[in-house]
Motif scaffolding. Structure first.
Motif, PDB file in Angstrom:
ATOM      1  N   UNK A 127       0.869  -1.191   0.000  1.00 14.85           N
ATOM      2  CA  UNK A 127       0.000   0.000   0.000  1.00 14.85           C
ATOM      3  C   UNK A 127       0.899   1.233   0.000  1.00 14.85           C
ATOM      4  N   UNK A 128       1.305   1.626  -1.171  1.00 16.40           N
ATOM      5  CA  UNK A 128       2.327   2.665  -1.326  1.00 16.40           C
ATOM      6  C   UNK A 128       1.755   4.060  -1.051  1.00 16.40           C
ATOM      7  N   UNK A 129       2.641   5.037  -0.817  1.00 10.87           N
ATOM      8  CA  UNK A 129       2.189   6.399  -0.504  1.00 10.87           C
ATOM      9  C   UNK A 129       1.313   6.990  -1.616  1.00 10.87           C
ATOM     10  N   UNK A 130       0.339   7.796  -1.207  1.00 13.25           N
ATOM     11  CA  UNK A 130      -0.562   8.450  -2.152  1.00 13.25           C
ATOM     12  C   UNK A 130      -0.484   9.966  -1.965  1.00 13.25           C
ATOM     13  N   UNK A 131      -0.342  10.670  -3.076  1.00  6.61           N
ATOM     14  CA  UNK A 131      -0.260  12.134  -3.043  1.00  6.61           C
ATOM     15  C   UNK A 131      -1.648  12.744  -3.158  1.00  6.61           C
ATOM     16  N   UNK A 132      -1.948  13.692  -2.269  1.00  5.99           N
ATOM     17  CA  UNK A 132      -3.172  14.482  -2.343  1.00  5.99           C
ATOM     18  C   UNK A 132      -2.756  15.953  -2.454  1.00  5.99           C
ATOM     19  N   UNK A 133      -2.863  16.508  -3.636  1.00  7.03           N
ATOM     20  CA  UNK A 133      -2.457  17.905  -3.822  1.00  7.03           C
ATOM     21  C   UNK A 133      -3.507  18.886  -3.299  1.00  7.03           C
ATOM     22  N   UNK A 134      -4.807  18.481  -3.323  1.00  5.88           N
ATOM     23  CA  UNK A 134      -5.877  19.371  -2.892  1.00  5.88           C
ATOM     24  C   UNK A 134      -6.842  18.610  -1.983  1.00  5.88           C
ATOM     25  N   UNK A 135      -7.517  19.333  -1.121  1.00  9.95           N
ATOM     26  CA  UNK A 135      -8.581  18.718  -0.341  1.00  9.95           C
ATOM     27  C   UNK A 135      -9.876  18.717  -1.162  1.00  9.95           C
ATOM     28  N   UNK A 136     -10.949  18.208  -0.590  1.00 12.32           N
ATOM     29  CA  UNK A 136     -12.181  18.053  -1.370  1.00 12.32           C
ATOM     30  C   UNK A 136     -12.876  19.379  -1.674  1.00 12.32           C
ATOM     31  N   UNK A 137     -12.388  20.449  -1.029  1.00 12.59           N
ATOM     32  CA  UNK A 137     -12.959  21.769  -1.297  1.00 12.59           C
ATOM     33  C   UNK A 137     -12.136  22.566  -2.302  1.00 12.59           C
ATOM     34  N   UNK A 138     -11.039  21.950  -2.785  1.00 10.25           N
ATOM     35  CA  UNK A 138     -10.217  22.618  -3.781  1.00 10.25           C
ATOM     36  C   UNK A 138      -9.042  23.376  -3.212  1.00 10.25           C
ATOM     37  N   UNK A 139      -8.850  23.304  -1.891  1.00 10.21           N
ATOM     38  CA  UNK A 139      -7.715  23.993  -1.280  1.00 10.21           C
ATOM     39  C   UNK A 139      -6.442  23.164  -1.442  1.00 10.21           C
ATOM     40  N   UNK A 140      -5.344  23.845  -1.712  1.00  7.91           N
ATOM     41  CA  UNK A 140      -4.059  23.172  -1.895  1.00  7.91           C
ATOM     42  C   UNK A 140      -3.565  22.663  -0.527  1.00  7.91           C
ATOM     43  N   UNK A 141      -3.239  21.357  -0.422  1.00 12.46           N
ATOM     44  CA  UNK A 141      -2.744  20.811   0.840  1.00 12.46           C
ATOM     45  C   UNK A 141      -1.381  20.130   0.687  1.00 12.46           C
ATOM     46  N   UNK A 177       6.963  14.585   3.512  1.00 13.91           N
ATOM     47  CA  UNK A 177       6.166  14.854   4.714  1.00 13.91           C
ATOM     48  C   UNK A 177       7.026  15.103   5.945  1.00 13.91           C
ATOM     49  N   UNK A 178       8.340  15.214   5.764  1.00 12.69           N
ATOM     50  CA  UNK A 178       9.200  15.602   6.882  1.00 12.69           C
ATOM     51  C   UNK A 178       8.820  16.998   7.367  1.00 12.69           C
ATOM     52  N   UNK A 179       9.254  17.336   8.557  1.00 14.35           N
ATOM     53  CA  UNK A 179       8.877  18.620   9.153  1.00 14.35           C
ATOM     54  C   UNK A 179       9.690  19.794   8.619  1.00 14.35           C
ATOM     55  N   UNK A 180      10.882  19.511   8.116  1.00 13.79           N
ATOM     56  CA  UNK A 180      11.724  20.578   7.567  1.00 13.79           C
ATOM     57  C   UNK A 180      12.747  19.942   6.635  1.00 13.79           C
ATOM     58  N   UNK A 189       5.462  25.043  -0.529  1.00 10.41           N
ATOM     59  CA  UNK A 189       6.059  23.871  -1.177  1.00 10.41           C
ATOM     60  C   UNK A 189       4.942  23.176  -1.943  1.00 10.41           C
ATOM     61  N   UNK A 190       5.115  23.032  -3.238  1.00 11.44           N
ATOM     62  CA  UNK A 190       4.107  22.387  -4.066  1.00 11.44           C
ATOM     63  C   UNK A 190       4.659  21.046  -4.554  1.00 11.44           C
ATOM     64  N   UNK A 191       4.012  19.966  -4.144  1.00 11.57           N
ATOM     65  CA  UNK A 191       4.440  18.635  -4.588  1.00 11.57           C
ATOM     66  C   UNK A 191       3.818  18.374  -5.956  1.00 11.57           C
ATOM     67  N   UNK A 192       4.683  18.215  -6.964  1.00 14.90           N
ATOM     68  CA  UNK A 192       4.198  18.027  -8.330  1.00 14.90           C
ATOM     69  C   UNK A 192       3.734  16.596  -8.574  1.00 14.90           C
ATOM     70  N   UNK A 193       4.529  15.641  -8.133  1.00 16.07           N
ATOM     71  CA  UNK A 193       4.166  14.228  -8.283  1.00 16.07           C
ATOM     72  C   UNK A 193       5.115  13.392  -7.440  1.00 16.07           C
ATOM     73  N   UNK A 194       4.745  12.132  -7.213  1.00 19.75           N
ATOM     74  CA  UNK A 194       5.611  11.172  -6.552  1.00 19.75           C
ATOM     75  C   UNK A 194       6.329  10.353  -7.618  1.00 19.75           C
ATOM     76  N   UNK A 200       8.831  15.214  -6.708  1.00 17.97           N
ATOM     77  CA  UNK A 200       9.302  16.417  -7.388  1.00 17.97           C
ATOM     78  C   UNK A 200       8.509  17.583  -6.812  1.00 17.97           C
ATOM     79  N   UNK A 201       9.205  18.672  -6.501  1.00 22.73           N
ATOM     80  CA  UNK A 201       8.516  19.801  -5.882  1.00 22.73           C
ATOM     81  C   UNK A 201       8.916  21.109  -6.546  1.00 22.73           C
ATOM     82  N   UNK A 202       8.055  22.082  -6.346  1.00 22.88           N
ATOM     83  CA  UNK A 202       8.366  23.472  -6.719  1.00 22.88           C
ATOM     84  C   UNK A 202       8.203  24.351  -5.480  1.00 22.88           C
ATOM     85  N   UNK A 203       9.049  25.382  -5.390  1.00 22.73           N
ATOM     86  CA  UNK A 203       8.956  26.372  -4.321  1.00 22.73           C
ATOM     87  C   UNK A 203       8.446  27.667  -4.927  1.00 22.73           C
TER      88      UNK A 203
END
Length: 549
Positions: free
Chosen positions: A64-78, A225-228, A256-261, A274-277
């Motif tokens: 059960x590998x990690x899953x990326x969630x870029x937005x919540x169900x209301x459309x907010x970036x998480x 998902x590290x703290x820093x 920090x925007x996670x583009x994909x795993x 991969x991330x963008x700042x």
């Protein structure tokens, strides 16, 4: 309806055993490098990690590998990564064992050799599940670097050494324990971090010092998902190192925007991204323009972990092969009793023990930074160990898989661990500098101070133990002095590794192991595949020593 057949001649899974108590080479390496080291914590850890329950958690974290969630169900970036509960349980166990920060915990009565203690625990945990150790390793390497920003270290240092794992994204003030990651490489540069284009612009100052806004990307950003994180970016004075928290002190998420795993060959339980700042807030660590020296210092520690990790994987692959061949019969007797299979198993046992000896020896050097010889050994053996152990790991993994036949190639049940081990093997050879980077780093290290004399001093205790080792030790100084081109750097790294491994085995292992290792690896009584040891080898003694039960 009658069953068509009865299932028999299938081995029981390797479970319910103590990884530490049954690993004689590791215990001998510890006794040699840190004879006063208390090992009760390792014994307890070995018991836990060898249990069937923990093996189930390791399997589930990879299935059960990690899953990326870029937005919540209301459309907010998480920008959050969701892990299976088994992943968090494994992280809790690794942090609880102090594998991320034992050497940095200043406690009364702490072990006199904390890096060696931590190295042994790291190797044991790798046998269970290696991929989630990525954030553990990065926390270990990054923590001392924060001393170059006293204010950040004051707020984060103790919690980075905490034995509590808290996966929630919260400000550091609200957490009992934290982890750290790193972001160094970019699309266009890879190992050539000087080619980085990410920019750092000064913004203002606060309690953590000069704050910058970071804009750019990272091509490999492991454990998002590290703290820093410690990241590299181009500041006005050049490439610099910055501390970039996931959650800012006021509770807001950093930009920090996670583009994909990454979809990787192995290392499945760990999230690599991969991330963008986008103007992310970060604080300078050290001086502007000094990012390269700082990342090299951290890289030294993660390279140690590459050698430790592959050594642990070798041990696990060997243990699985021994478990299978001891219970599986063919052509009238157990596989392990077949002469040619004994040759294969003994050859792998030599490789595994030599890797363990070299990796633990390197950890000892980290415990003694004030000792000039140990400082030079840390400088030389870090690239050597990472280069050679990690190169040999993939070959051993393939051979061990072959010992299990088709059962070793499947992804299910107890035997499926072998496939997971095999897919993991190449990672440590690539991560933190592939083979060429390590070989070139050895050449640079050999030009420092009295490095050549230090290497001769390291080999001296084993002089006279085997003629092949004496010949190699005699030849190395002249070869180093005469090397005018980097084209033979890999061969030199190989031979330095073999010489040090042979020297260590001569001081820690029984004669059967020493003689077979020197005759094969140094004396030429060997082919180009595992299982080609000479007929005079004491196969039975070597295999018995390596048995996991």
């Amino acid at each position: 309806m009658d069953a068509t057949h009865e299932v028999f001649n299938q081995p029981a899974p390797l479970a319910g055993y103590n990884l530490f108590d049954t690993n004689r080479p590791l215990r001998d390496a510890l006794n040699f490098n840190a004879p006063q080291l208390p090992t009760e914590s390792l014994r307890q850890l070995g018991e836990t990690l060898g249990s069937a329950d923990m093996q189930t958690h390791a399997r589930l974290a990879n299935v059960h590998t990690p899953e990326l969630h870029t937005h919540d169900r209301f459309g907010r970036r998480i920008d959050e990564v969701e892990f299976h509960p088994s992943y968090n349980l494994l992280m809790t166990a690794a942090v609880g064992a102090g594998l991320h920060g034992t050497p940095w915990r200043a406690e009364p009565g702490a072990a006199a050799s904390p890096h060696v203690l931590r190295a042994a625990g790291f190797m044991l945990f790798t046998e269970l599940e290696p991929s989630m150790l990525c954030p553990i390793s990065m926390t270990y390497a990054a923590t001392p670097a924060l001393r170059d920003n006293a204010a950040v270290h004051a707020d984060w240092g103790a919690k980075l050494g905490s034995l509590v794992y808290d996966p929630a994204l919260k400000p550091v003030a609200d957490k009992a324990g934290v982890t750290m990651g790193m972001g160094m490489t970019e699309k266009q540069g890879g190992s050539d971090v000087r080619a980085n284009t990410t920019k750092a612009v000064r913004a203002d100052s606060d309690g953590w010092g000069e704050r910058y806004e970071i804009t750019g990307h990272k091509w490999f950003f492991s454990a998002p998902m590290c703290d820093a994180f410690l990241v590299l970016a181009q500041a006005p004075a050049g490439l610099s190192c910055f501390f970039l928290p996931r959650v800012l002190p006021d509770g807001t998420r950093n930009a920090i925007r996670i583009q994909r795993l990454k979809d990787k060959l192995g290392n499945k339980a760990n999230a690599s991204s991969e991330v963008e700042f986008h103007g992310a807030s970060a604080w300078l660590v050290g001086e502007e323009g000094r990012g390269i020296p700082q990342i090299l210092e951290m890289g030294t520690m993660t390279r140690l972990d590459c050698a430790l990790g592959t050594s642990g994987l070798m041990r696990q692959a060997l243990a699985l092969a021994l478990n299978h061949t001891a219970q599986r019969s063919a052509f009238g007797k157990p596989l392990i009793a077949q002469p040619l299979m004994q040759n294969v198993l003994a050859d792998m046992a030599l490789e595994s023990e030599a890797a363990t000896a070299l990796a633990i020896r390197l950890a000892r050097a980290f415990d003694r930074p004030a000792d000039e010889h140990e400082r030079l050994m840390a400088r030389l053996l870090t690239p050597v160990a990472k280069f050679w152990i990690c190169k040999r790991g993939s070959l051993l993994g393939q051979e061990a898989m072959e010992c299990l036949g088709g059962n070793g190639y499947v992804e299910e049940g107890g035997e499926g661990v072998m496939a997971r081990v095999y897919r993991e093997m190449p990672l440590n050879s690539i991560w933190e500098g592939a083979g060429n980077i390590m070989a070139l780093d050895l050449l640079r290290g050999l030009r420092k101070g009295d490095a050549v004399a230090a290497l001769a001093h390291e080999l001296a205790p084993a002089r006279g133990q085997h003629a092949a080792l004496d010949r190699l030790a005699d030849a190395l100084p002249a070869r180093i002095e005469a090397m005018a081109s980097e084209v033979e750097a890999r061969r030199l790294a190989q031979d330095v590794a073999l010489a040090v491994q042979a020297s260590l085995l001569a001081q820690t292992a029984p004669p059967a192991v020493v003689g077979a290792f020197c005759a094969s690896r140094l004396g030429g009584d060997w082919g180009h595949a595992f299982g080609t040891l000479g007929a005079g080898t004491d196969f039975d003694a070597i295999v018995r020593r390596a048995q996991p039960v």
